[in-house]
Enzyme design. Structure first.
Site, short mmCIF file in Angstrom:
data_model
loop_
_atom_site.label_atom_id
_atom_site.label_comp_id
_atom_site.label_asym_id
_atom_site.label_seq_id
_atom_site.Cartn_x
_atom_site.Cartn_y
_atom_site.Cartn_z
N ARG A 1 -47.26 -7.36 -9.86
CA ARG A 1 -46.22 -7.23 -10.70
C ARG A 1 -44.87 -6.43 -10.15
O ARG A 1 -43.97 -6.65 -10.72
CB ARG A 1 -46.74 -6.59 -12.30
CG ARG A 1 -47.36 -7.45 -12.92
CD ARG A 1 -47.34 -7.04 -14.52
NE ARG A 1 -47.56 -5.76 -14.65
CZ ARG A 1 -47.33 -5.08 -15.71
NH1 ARG A 1 -46.85 -5.67 -16.80
NH2 ARG A 1 -47.44 -3.78 -15.98
N VAL B 1 -43.69 -13.81 -19.32
CA VAL B 1 -45.10 -13.76 -18.63
C VAL B 1 -45.40 -12.62 -18.10
O VAL B 1 -44.56 -11.73 -17.75
CB VAL B 1 -44.93 -15.09 -17.74
CG1 VAL B 1 -44.72 -16.32 -18.23
CG2 VAL B 1 -43.97 -14.76 -16.45
N GLU B 2 -46.64 -12.38 -17.46
CA GLU B 2 -47.28 -11.26 -16.66
C GLU B 2 -46.90 -9.93 -17.37
O GLU B 2 -46.60 -9.06 -17.15
CB GLU B 2 -46.74 -11.06 -15.27
CG GLU B 2 -47.12 -12.07 -14.39
CD GLU B 2 -46.79 -12.05 -12.90
OE1 GLU B 2 -46.60 -10.71 -12.63
OE2 GLU B 2 -47.00 -12.77 -11.88
N GLY B 3 -47.13 -9.89 -18.98
CA GLY B 3 -46.87 -8.53 -19.50
C GLY B 3 -45.67 -8.74 -20.29
O GLY B 3 -44.78 -8.68 -19.72
#
Length: 830
Positions: A375, A497-499
């Site tokens: 991330r 996305v990705e959190g």
């Protein structure tokens, strides 16, 4: 008078002791000496008070005394109030490493520890890849064709990406990969980010997924089989984590695997029967191998005595019976490959579990550890890259776009967003590069990964909106000439996305950092879990000393007393000192919020988010200073440093004010405001003069503009490159501007025909009048033709947008009832 003097000396002495966190013995010594002086010199009352204070400090502060009576009582209270940390939360807290984020939590950051992470730049092979392969593949990508015509990358692009190893950047060279550093991986994604589909396609296999998981946890057999195939593109991976009911709360996976035996090719095989449903899985429609997260159960105790074995990860070939894969979702704005995966009674042997039997139940830890790095790189790099392009496009467009006989870049209403775009691009570039540098030195920055993902993608949202605004009609009219509209519409993908940023800001940055990065909280919780009163005493009173120290540092530094020593000179020095001051205030407020709200702080998400905002802005500002310190400066960059640091520190102070105003304990909020900001706010939005200076440089051929857009795709390839064309126009702009002024001045004086309304007409008229030379006229014909091309927007056939042509309405058709369709005799007057 002597009483007042002793009181003042006692306050100063204690503040010095607190600032240095010198401990109870030093405080006792100050009080005893001053108390004795009071008794000897006739100030018996204050002397007695000070000696009583020394005694109380000894009883509460000396370990041998406090452990007899105070510590056990505090420990009992703490065990009742401390929040319960679940196994999944503990796994997340223990993942990754603590670096500069921990320094900011301490309230007394040691800048030398940040500056010690030296930057050796990119390796020769990394820079060559960036200059050559990235340039080549960028020139093969037509954004309109990819987004609207084929909804995919062209086959030659896929072939080139596989052939040149784009999917194997993180795979070690011994397995056929490129073995790139985190900095190089980030720079590649930044260069490719002008096209969302291209960047995502390259970024995902190099982020959280099978490749990274295999490198870190795979068995040798799994590595030897898959990594070379992933590196050269024979295998295209995807990773299935989220689903209809498990998004942000990935630990609540409803997807299951049951340990069982099944006959395969005439032999009984021990394996897992899977049932799962995943959504929003990038690259799923074309993936040849699927990484899968699921909850493993062993009801028949075939591999252990435990029934619930926890989250486990496996690697499943596409053609495995029972798995449905191939349909597509339609991500907003960008047709990158994304789709659902389903499986019913899918049987896999145990050796498909990533890492083998030893890694059963370790899936959540594996994911969190990989996420702490992934991330930091993929989405932040994409956001940083598109910031570079948006700056290059916007600066170029606003310089060649003229209204009222001047470039719109000279108008303050345009200069304001131009400067903001430049600042956000500058902050993003510094932050993602320096954090990648931390990774290359072995750090696994868990909390910074949340900061970068949320903050830089939010910056992307702002700067793309600003870029749309300054482009006006050029940007809101879609077509092959519109280089910004598709990326603008795809921005919500990066936000989500990705959190998702809402979750990341409200729950993760401070929620994780408050325990993971705090110098004492994790130790206090461990002491509670182990029922270790001695360890609790050490951690708790160390924590108390830090609180007193931060209160003293925040208050005195807020008054301008005792400025902290920082290893910076020039314009960076004042900003580093104030980051240190605000770090003390942040740490103090964090402890106050945790103490007053306890476990309820988890539900007070808006307060948690604001504490996270303070930390985020201090982290970003620190990375800007680190980049400034370690890189070569160019003319005009100092203005951008001032603008960026003031912008970030103003946001940090605003978050403080909102914390003070919203703490449930109003007295606590007011007291914290006095301690942290005793003279009020120091930082305000950047001055207009800075905005004007920055906008001037980023919209002209300058050293600052060149630095901000370096390592972007700035050459023409098989398709037109707007950035390259703007750069060429800006190189010639000074000559063109002088000629504009000549003919416009002549027109205003009436020396040119009044019908010479267009620049081209005025140039030709000026040529006839002898105001410009033939050489200048030829130059301006070419220049203006290119300007007009860059200002032009696309138009399409009337029926181009109707997928179903049978529904098309011809609004200009003549109908039987329309006046135009009736005979003349019927429509004329009698």
């Amino acid at each position: 008078m002597f009483t007042l003097l002793l009181t003042l000396l006692a306050v100063i002495g204690l503040l010095v002791v607190m600032r240095r966190e010198a401990g109870a013995k030093a405080a006792i010594a100050v009080l005893v000496v001053l108390g004795a002086a009071g008794l000897v010199l006739g100030a018996a009352v204050i002397g007695t008070v000070l000696l009583i204070g020394a005694g109380a400090t000894a009883i509460a502060g000396l370990p041998a005394l406090r452990r007899l009576w105070l510590t056990p009582r505090l420990f009992a209270i703490f065990k009742k109030m401390a929040p319960k940390v679940s196994d999944t939360e503990r796994t997340a807290l223990e993942a990754g490493s603590v670096s500069w984020d921990g320094e900011l939590f301490s309230g007394k950051p040691q800048w030398e520890s940040l500056l010690a992470f030296q930057d050796d730049g990119l390796r020769d092979d990394e820079q060559a890849f960036l200059d050559n392969q990235c340039t080549q593949v960028s020139g093969m990508c037509n954004a309109w064709d990819i987004a609207r015509e084929r909804a995919d990358l062209p086959q030659p692009v896929w072939d080139y990406l596989k052939k040149e190893g784009f999917f194997g950047m993180i795979i070690p060279k011994e397995y056929g990969g490129l073995g790139f550093s985190a900095k190089a991986q980030s720079m590649v994604l930044q260069k490719l980010s002008f096209n969302e589909t291209l960047m995502v396609t390259v970024g995902v296999p190099n982020s959280l997924g099978p490749g990274e998981l295999l490198v870190k946890y795979g068995t040798e057999a799994q590595k030897n089989h898959y990594l070379p195939r992933l590196a050269d593109g024979r295998e295209i991976p995807c990773f299935g984590l989220t689903g209809p009911r498990a998004g942000s709360d990935a630990t609540a996976l409803p997807d299951t695997g049951i340990v069982c035996k099944q006959t395969v090719n005439g032999q009984e095989v021990l394996g897992v029967r899977l049932n799962f449903e995943k959504r929003w899985i990038t690259l799923a429609p074309i993936a040849t191998v699927v990484g899968l997260a699921f909850r493993l159960f062993d009801p028949d105790k075939l591999i252990s005595e435990e029934e619930d074995r926890g989250i486990t990860l496996a690697l499943i070939p596409r053609d495995t019976q029972g798995m449905e894969i191939g349909r597509r979702h339609h991500p907003i704005g960008s047709p990158f490959m994304n789709g659902p995966i389903k499986g019913k009674d899918v049987f896999i042997p145990l050796d498909t579990i990533i890492g083998g039997k030893e890694m059963i139940g370790e899936g959540w830890r594996m994911l969190v550890e990989c996420l702490s790095i992934g991330r930091c790189v993929t989405l932040p790099s994409g956001a940083t890259g598109i910031g570079r392009y948006a700056l290059g496009w916007s600066g170029g467009f606003t310089r060649i776009r003229r209204q009222f006989n001047v470039p719109v870049a000279e108008m303050e209403g345009v200069q304001e967003p131009l400067a903001r775009i430049a600042s956000l691009a500058y902050i993003s570039a510094a932050t993602v590069y320096q954090t990648a540098n931390l990774i290359d030195h072995g750090e696994k920055p868990a909390v910074p990964s949340a900061i970068l993902k949320s903050q830089l993608t939010e910056f992307q949202r702002v700067l793309l909106s600003d870029a749309m605004d300054v482009h006006g009609g050029k940007a809101v009219t879609l077509g092959p000439r519109n280089y910004i509209g598709i990326g603008y519409s795809a921005n919500p993908v990066a936000i989500t996305v990705e959190g998702a940023n809402i979750m990341t800001r409200n729950l993760m940055i401070f929620g994780q950092g408050a325990i993971r990065c705090h110098p004492y909280v994790l130790a206090e919780l461990a002491a509670k879990d182990n029922d270790d009163v001695k360890a609790f005493d050490s951690a708790f009173f160390g924590h108390a000393g830090m609180i007193f120290g931060n209160a003293a540092r925040a208050f005195t530094q807020g008054l301008g007393l005792g400025k902290p020593a920082v290893p910076f000179e020039g314009p960076a020095k004042a900003y580093a000192a104030d980051i240190t001051r605000l770090s003390a205030g942040f740490s103090l407020c964090a402890d106050a919020a945790m103490a007053s709200l306890g476990s309820a702080l988890k539900k007070r998400e808006m307060i948690s988010a604001r504490l996270g905002d303070v930390l985020s802005n201090l982290y970003l500002a620190s990375m800007v200073l680190k980049q400034w310190q370690s890189s070569d400066k160019v003319d005009g960059e100092e203005a951008l440093l001032h603008y960026s640091c003031r912008f970030l520190l103003q946001r940090a102070e605003q978050a403080f004010v909102e914390i003070f105003d919203n703490l449930p304990n109003r007295a606590q909020g007011k007291a914290l405001k006095v301690m942290v900001m005793p003279t009020g706010r120091r930082w305000h939005k950047p001055h207009d003069d800075l905005a004007r200076a920055i906008a001037q440089r980023v919209s002209t051929h300058s050293a600052l503009r060149s630095k901000l857009i370096e390592n972007t795709w700035d050459q023409d390839g098989e398709v037109r490159n707007p950035l390259a064309r703007y750069n060429a126009l800006l190189e010639d702009y000074e000559r063109a501007e002088a000629l504009y002024r000549t003919v416009n001045k002549a027109y205003a004086k009436g020396e040119l025909p009044p019908t010479a309304l267009h620049p081209e007409q005025r140039i030709e008229a000026g040529l006839k009048k002898g105001l410009v030379s033939e050489e200048d006229a030829r130059f301006m014909r070419t220049f203006e033709a290119e300007v007009l091309e860059m200002l032009t927007v696309d138009d399409f056939a009337y029926d181009a947008f109707a997928n179903d042509k049978s529904t098309l309405i011809d609004h200009n058709a003549k109908t039987a009832n329309s006046p135009a369709a009736k005979p003349q005799a019927e429509t004329s007057a009698p």
